[in-house]
Design an enzyme around this catalytic site. Structure first.
Site, PDB file in Angstrom:
ATOM      1  N   LYS A  43       0.859  -1.190   0.000  1.00  0.00           N
ATOM      2  CA  LYS A  43       0.000   0.000   0.000  1.00  0.00           C
ATOM      3  C   LYS A  43       0.888   1.230   0.000  1.00  0.00           C
ATOM      4  O   LYS A  43       2.026   1.179   0.493  1.00  0.00           O
ATOM      5  CB  LYS A  43      -0.872   0.022   1.259  1.00  0.00           C
ATOM      6  CG  LYS A  43      -2.103   0.892   1.132  1.00  0.00           C
ATOM      7  CD  LYS A  43      -3.232   0.144   0.469  1.00  0.00           C
ATOM      8  CE  LYS A  43      -4.379   1.036   0.103  1.00  0.00           C
ATOM      9  NZ  LYS A  43      -5.543   0.253  -0.359  1.00  0.00           N
ATOM     10  N   ASP A  77      -6.938   4.362  -4.662  1.00  0.00           N
ATOM     11  CA  ASP A  77      -7.611   4.247  -3.364  1.00  0.00           C
ATOM     12  C   ASP A  77      -8.224   5.639  -3.154  1.00  0.00           C
ATOM     13  O   ASP A  77      -8.456   6.370  -4.141  1.00  0.00           O
ATOM     14  CB  ASP A  77      -6.613   3.860  -2.252  1.00  0.00           C
ATOM     15  CG  ASP A  77      -7.313   3.410  -0.962  1.00  0.00           C
ATOM     16  OD1 ASP A  77      -7.742   2.259  -0.884  1.00  0.00           O
ATOM     17  OD2 ASP A  77      -7.450   4.220  -0.020  1.00  0.00           O
TER      18      ASP A  77
HETATM   19  P1  NDP Z   1     -12.832   7.996  -3.238  1.00  0.00           P
HETATM   20  O1  NDP Z   1     -11.750   8.982  -3.062  1.00  0.00           O
HETATM   21  O2  NDP Z   1     -13.379   7.765  -4.599  1.00  0.00           O
HETATM   22  O3  NDP Z   1     -14.058   8.345  -2.304  1.00  0.00           O
HETATM   23  C1  NDP Z   1     -13.903   8.451  -0.928  1.00  0.00           C
HETATM   24  C2  NDP Z   1     -15.238   8.847  -0.330  1.00  0.00           C
HETATM   25  O4  NDP Z   1     -15.156   8.726   1.082  1.00  0.00           O
HETATM   26  C3  NDP Z   1     -15.595  10.294  -0.626  1.00  0.00           C
HETATM   27  O5  NDP Z   1     -16.989  10.437  -0.633  1.00  0.00           O
HETATM   28  C4  NDP Z   1     -14.963  11.014   0.563  1.00  0.00           C
HETATM   29  O6  NDP Z   1     -15.552  12.260   0.873  1.00  0.00           O
HETATM   30  C5  NDP Z   1     -15.264  10.027   1.670  1.00  0.00           C
HETATM   31  N1  NDP Z   1     -14.274  10.176   2.743  1.00  0.00           N
HETATM   32  C6  NDP Z   1     -12.940  10.045   2.657  1.00  0.00           C
HETATM   33  N2  NDP Z   1     -12.369  10.288   3.831  1.00  0.00           N
HETATM   34  C7  NDP Z   1     -13.362  10.610   4.666  1.00  0.00           C
HETATM   35  C8  NDP Z   1     -13.400  10.965   6.017  1.00  0.00           C
HETATM   36  N3  NDP Z   1     -12.280  11.040   6.742  1.00  0.00           N
HETATM   37  N4  NDP Z   1     -14.602  11.201   6.572  1.00  0.00           N
HETATM   38  C9  NDP Z   1     -15.720  11.106   5.850  1.00  0.00           C
HETATM   39  N5  NDP Z   1     -15.748  10.782   4.530  1.00  0.00           N
HETATM   40  C10 NDP Z   1     -14.584  10.525   3.978  1.00  0.00           C
HETATM   41  O7  NDP Z   1     -12.269   6.629  -2.618  1.00  0.00           O
HETATM   42  P2  NDP Z   1     -12.778   5.151  -2.848  1.00  0.00           P
HETATM   43  O8  NDP Z   1     -14.236   5.117  -3.062  1.00  0.00           O
HETATM   44  O9  NDP Z   1     -11.878   4.518  -3.839  1.00  0.00           O
HETATM   45  O10 NDP Z   1     -12.420   4.481  -1.435  1.00  0.00           O
HETATM   46  C11 NDP Z   1     -13.358   4.430  -0.371  1.00  0.00           C
HETATM   47  C12 NDP Z   1     -12.943   3.338   0.607  1.00  0.00           C
HETATM   48  O11 NDP Z   1     -12.919   2.080  -0.067  1.00  0.00           O
HETATM   49  C13 NDP Z   1     -11.559   3.500   1.234  1.00  0.00           C
HETATM   50  O12 NDP Z   1     -11.592   2.985   2.546  1.00  0.00           O
HETATM   51  C14 NDP Z   1     -10.698   2.590   0.366  1.00  0.00           C
HETATM   52  O13 NDP Z   1      -9.541   2.163   1.061  1.00  0.00           O
HETATM   53  C15 NDP Z   1     -11.652   1.455   0.100  1.00  0.00           C
HETATM   54  N6  NDP Z   1     -11.376   0.625  -1.051  1.00  0.00           N
HETATM   55  C16 NDP Z   1     -11.252   1.159  -2.296  1.00  0.00           C
HETATM   56  C17 NDP Z   1     -11.035   0.340  -3.377  1.00  0.00           C
HETATM   57  C18 NDP Z   1     -10.976   0.857  -4.770  1.00  0.00           C
HETATM   58  O14 NDP Z   1     -10.860   0.043  -5.687  1.00  0.00           O
HETATM   59  N7  NDP Z   1     -11.051   2.148  -5.007  1.00  0.00           N
HETATM   60  C19 NDP Z   1     -10.868  -1.105  -3.209  1.00  0.00           C
HETATM   61  C20 NDP Z   1     -11.093  -1.573  -1.874  1.00  0.00           C
HETATM   62  C21 NDP Z   1     -11.318  -0.704  -0.844  1.00  0.00           C
HETATM   63  P3  NDP Z   1     -14.785  13.616   0.443  1.00  0.00           P
HETATM   64  O15 NDP Z   1     -14.936  13.685  -1.039  1.00  0.00           O
HETATM   65  O16 NDP Z   1     -15.499  14.683   1.171  1.00  0.00           O
HETATM   66  O17 NDP Z   1     -13.362  13.465   0.887  1.00  0.00           O
HETATM   67  O1  2IT Z   2      -7.977  -1.404  -0.823  1.00  0.00           O
HETATM   68  C1  2IT Z   2      -7.904  -1.910  -1.954  1.00  0.00           C
HETATM   69  O2  2IT Z   2      -8.040  -3.137  -2.122  1.00  0.00           O
HETATM   70  C2  2IT Z   2      -7.661  -1.036  -3.097  1.00  0.00           C
HETATM   71  N1  2IT Z   2      -7.585   0.176  -2.926  1.00  0.00           N
HETATM   72  C3  2IT Z   2      -7.489  -1.610  -4.467  1.00  0.00           C
HETATM   73  C4  2IT Z   2      -6.078  -2.089  -4.670  1.00  0.00           C
HETATM   74  C5  2IT Z   2      -5.735  -2.555  -6.059  1.00  0.00           C
HETATM   75  O3  2IT Z   2      -4.556  -2.851  -6.239  1.00  0.00           O
HETATM   76  O4  2IT Z   2      -6.593  -2.623  -6.949  1.00  0.00           O
END
Ligand code: NDP
Ligand code: 2IT
Length: 444
Positions: free
Chosen positions: A125, A165
């Protein structure tokens, strides 16, 4: 003191001031006792001590210049945690809260998540405390180019393959890839989540959210239940939240609430996802605008109130520790039946305990959100084979992987006498494969 307790104690002592890392390690290690007890050879080989120690931690300076000519310096990280079953694989997070503790908790989780996919990917990561909010495209590009100017020497298609992420989506991956290609003169699958015109895979954008709903659907199916007619609350409004919403709606659920870090919207008629996508994906705006555009919708400042909304299914899809004990109790009181984690570690330890005691079907992050990284591995396979699979083909593979993960964690929980405890099931099932590979490799 048991072996697990010793390792945890030493981890806390030698990694002070890393609360998120301690939290993730505690959740994982305390569930591994049955496996570790059954394998005394693990302790002899200091397997757990090695498992919780990253193979390599890279920290670097990221200088960049804003549109006014001002120079900024951010911190950059890549934690190459475990390569026993494949090249390091895991996302990059750009968010002002990023620090070594957060990257290490995410990296540790990623090892077991990647193992659960059944695909050959190790755990890593990275990220930066850079805040992409309010930055121009040129500023984002400048930052990404500087970040990659150091990172390139540590990664590679068979070494370490980063992805997105929080704060890192298609735009950022594009800039990062462009700089990698320019420096290394190689057009290879060194990053996933790439655009479709330069080596990306169909379904990667949707994969984490879709996968989350597929595994929840399987848990429902095994209980004679389905998404049809269910009321769903989804936190976040980013990549994972949006595509979880889309798939849940396709399966007949009503999604009534979403949020960003400022506040939440409640739409009793069911969220209009086209409006959310326009605000978030096109305009990069705030979720507050939704209530200004959709009549009948409410906006509330602050995030935690979202968990007071009655629902059958809660899908936390924003960030770590967004559900504490009080929020979990509110969900339980209002009759939540399923909680599936789209975000990484969104429920704190007390919240997980609350769900378990209340008999809620709880699908932990490393199983529930594995669809994203699984589809990244499918992107890697297509890159290596110089292939391009159809949407239907990738989607079918993703669904199959999620269904398999469900049964794998369900069986592991049963095997060790903890039926229905998917925290145990996911940690054990993920760990066994990594432990096997590490034992095979000797003391390395
Ligand atoms: P994005 O940046 O696309 O979206 C993040 C969302 O979460 C936004 O709506 C953001 O709001 C909100 N957010 C972030 N930090 C905070 C906070 N401290 N308090 C409240 N809201 C918050 O990220 P992703 O959708 O990609 O990721 C979301 C989660 O999913 C994370 O935990 C990530 O690790 C996990 N994840 C992502 C994967 C992926 O493929 N993208 C895979 C597996 C897990 P704002 O815009 O206001 O910051
Ligand atoms: O938390 C996660 O699994 C991710 N942000 C996706 C990682 C990846 O390599 O696709």
């Amino acid at each position: 003191m048991s072996y697990v307790e010793q390792v945890l104690k030493n981890l806390k002592k030698t990694n002070p001031n890393q609360p998120e890392f301690h939290q993730a390690a505690t959740e994982i290690l305390t569930t591994l006792a049955p496996v570790v007890d059954a394998h005394p050879e693990y302790q002899k080989a200091a397997l757990l001590e090695r498992f919780v120690e990253p193979e390599r931690v890279i920290m670097f300076r990221v200088p960049w210049v804003d549109d006014k000519g001002k120079v900024h310096v951010n911190k950059g990280y890549r934690v190459q945690f475990n390569s026993a079953i494949g090249p390091y694989k895991g996302g990059l997070r750009f968010h002002p809260s990023v620090n070594l503790s957060i990257i290490k908790f995410l990296g540790l989780e990623q090892i077991l998540k990647n193992s659960l996919t059944g695909l050959p990917i190790g755990g890593g990561k990275g990220g930066s405390d850079f805040d992409p909010k309010g930055k121009s495209d040129r500023e984002i590009m400048s930052f990404c180019q500087s970040f990659m100017t150091e990172l390139y020497r540590h990664i590679g298609a068979d070494t370490d393959v980063p992805a997105g992420d929080i704060g890192v989506g298609g735009r950022e991956i594009g800039y990062l890839f462009g700089q990698y290609k320019r420096i290394c003169d190689e057009h290879v699958g060194v990053l996933t989540g790439r655009g479709l015109s330069y080596g990306g895979s169909l379904v990667r954008t949707e994969a984490t959210g879709y996968g989350l709903v597929y595994i929840t659907e399987e848990a429902m199916k095994m209980r004679g239940d389905s998404f049809k007619g269910k009321t769903v609350v989804i936190s976040g409004s980013g990549n994972v939240a949006i595509y979880a919403c889309q798939k849940a709606q396709q399966l007949g659920a009503k999604v009534v609430a979403m949020y960003d870090s400022n506040g939440y919207i409640y739409d009793k008629n069911g969220v209009n996802l086209d409006v959310v996508k326009d605000i978030k994906e096109v305009k990069r705006g705030r979720i507050k605008e939704y209530a200004e555009r959709v009549s009948g919708a409410e906006y509330h400042e602050g995030c935690s109130g979202i968990w007071n909304i009655p629902c059958d299914v809660a899908l936390p899809c924003a960030t770590q520790n967004e559900i504490n004990k009080a929020s979990a109790e509110a969900l339980v009181k209002n009759g939540v039946k399923y909680v599936a984690e789209g975000a990484n570690m969104p429920s704190d330890l007390e919240a997980i305990d609350t769900f378990r005691k209340a008999g809620v079907v709880f699908l932990p992050a490393k199983a529930a959100n594995a669809g994203g990284v699984a589809t990244s591995a499918l992107e890697m396979a297509q890159s290596s084979g110089r292939l391009f699979w159809s949407f239907e083909e990738v989607d079918a593979k993703l669904k199959n992987i999620m269904v398999n993960i469900y049964h794998n964690i369900d069986n592991a929980a049963k095997k060790y006498g903890y039926e229905g405890n998917y925290v145990m099931g996911a940690n054990i099932a993920g760990f066994v494969k990594v432990a096997d590979a590490m034992m095979a490799h000797g003391i390395v």
